[in-house]
Write an enzyme that holds these catalytic residues in place. Structure first.
Site, short mmCIF file in Angstrom:
data_model
loop_
_atom_site.label_atom_id
_atom_site.label_comp_id
_atom_site.label_asym_id
_atom_site.label_seq_id
_atom_site.Cartn_x
_atom_site.Cartn_y
_atom_site.Cartn_z
N GLN A 57 0.85 -1.20 0.00
CA GLN A 57 0.00 0.00 0.00
C GLN A 57 0.88 1.24 0.00
OE1 GLN A 57 -1.15 -2.58 2.22
NE2 GLN A 57 -2.79 -3.08 0.78
N CYS A 84 -5.72 0.88 6.64
CA CYS A 84 -4.58 -0.03 6.51
C CYS A 84 -3.87 -0.05 7.86
CB CYS A 84 -3.63 0.42 5.40
SG CYS A 84 -2.23 -0.69 5.18
N ASN A 86 -1.38 -1.87 9.36
CA ASN A 86 0.07 -1.86 9.50
C ASN A 86 0.69 -0.55 9.03
OD1 ASN A 86 0.55 -4.36 10.75
ND2 ASN A 86 0.49 -5.45 8.80
N ASN A 194 -11.06 -8.30 1.29
CA ASN A 194 -9.82 -8.96 1.71
C ASN A 194 -10.18 -10.38 2.12
OD1 ASN A 194 -7.79 -6.57 1.87
ND2 ASN A 194 -9.61 -5.83 2.91
#
Length: 284
Positions: A57, A84, A86, A194
């Site tokens: 990303q 997102c 992480n 996902n």
């Protein structure tokens, strides 16, 4: 949504830095100073691991009036992602190092997320409460999200982005390169999804692998880890505080009364500058 202002790069290029959380890797561009804003075409070019930089990303840091910064995320295919986990941890660590603080707030499409130094090089982010209703995941029609009407009866979870978690006998045996896209693009998921496959290792200990929409197989995913922990707890496989072993390492997920807390390591790999020639070509 991202504020795409122009494709034209400055003559000095565009500065960025590369970070990763458990091998889930990110290009981060700091736009707080008003530097050139990239388009989806440029995002895809930067994401090319052979001709660009490569990432799972891309995260843009922008100013915000009510949080320490605002984050906008792109997938490798140039599509937007509302969250997102992480990348949020990585940027949180970067900003804590930059400011000398031990806690900051970051705004995403998910809302304002609270981040803190968890000690021993670990960074913790409260990803907020999971969204468990079918319309919030979202799914195409009304149904129980605990067991979706698909082979394998996966669990649907919204973490600001959609997730579909399969509990299997052996996550290692699943061909994610085929299994992932089949479900990412299933009609049940109007915004794609996902996809996670997981199995129980021991008490409150899971093994998980992930296919991320718009990117593919990744070594780790923070929001996917949160969704899998929530799904496992809902199905009675684990308690609400679990360890998850990913391809890139281990992450700690704790589903508390105030949200799903995600704790793990981050790494700042290098700084760089995308040349004006590269950006001009990529914008065409």
């Amino acid at each position: 949504m991202a504020r795409i202002m122009r494709d034209a790069p400055s003559s000095s290029g565009l500065r960025f830095f590369k970070m990763h959380g458990l091998g889930n890797d990110f290009v981060v561009i700091d736009q707080r100073s008003g530097s050139g804003v990239v388009s989806p075409h440029v995002v895809r070019a930067i994401g090319d691991r052979h001709r660009g930089v490569g990432f799972d990303q891309l995260a843009l840091i922008e100013t915000d009036t009510q949080a320490d910064a605002r984050l906008t995320f792109y997938n490798a295919d140039g599509s937007l992602s509302a969250t997102c986990g992480n990348a949020t941890r990585c940027v949180a660590r970067h900003l804590m190092v930059e400011t000398g603080r031990t806690a900051i707030s970051l705004r995403t499409e998910r809302g304002v997320l609270q981040c803190e130094d968890a000690g021993d090089g670990q960074t913790r982010v409260n990803m907020g409460q999971p969204m468990l209703g079918w319309a919030d995941v979202p799914l195409a029609r009304a149904m129980d999200t605990l067991e979706l009407p698909l082979p394998g009866a996966p669990t649907g979870t919204g973490m600001g982005n959609p997730h579909c978690t399969f509990f299997v006998e052996d996550a290692e045996a699943v061909d994610l390169a085929t299994f992932g896209p089949e479900h990412e693009h299933h009609p049940l998921f109007p915004e794609r999804t996902n996809v996670q496959v997981a199995h129980l290792i021991g008490p409150d200990h899971l093994r998980m692998r992930v296919w991320e929409r718009g990117t593919g197989v990744t070594l780790a995913s923070g929001s996917s880890s949160c969704a899998t922990a929530v799904a496992a707890a809902r199905r009675g496989l684990t308690g609400r505080h679990v360890r998850i072993d990913l391809d890139g390492g281990t992450i700690d997920i704790d589903w508390r009364d105030d949200g799903v807390h995600m704790t793990g390591p981050t790494a700042h790999v290098f700084d760089g500058t995308l040349t004006s020639a590269f950006l001009t070509g990529a914008a065409k």
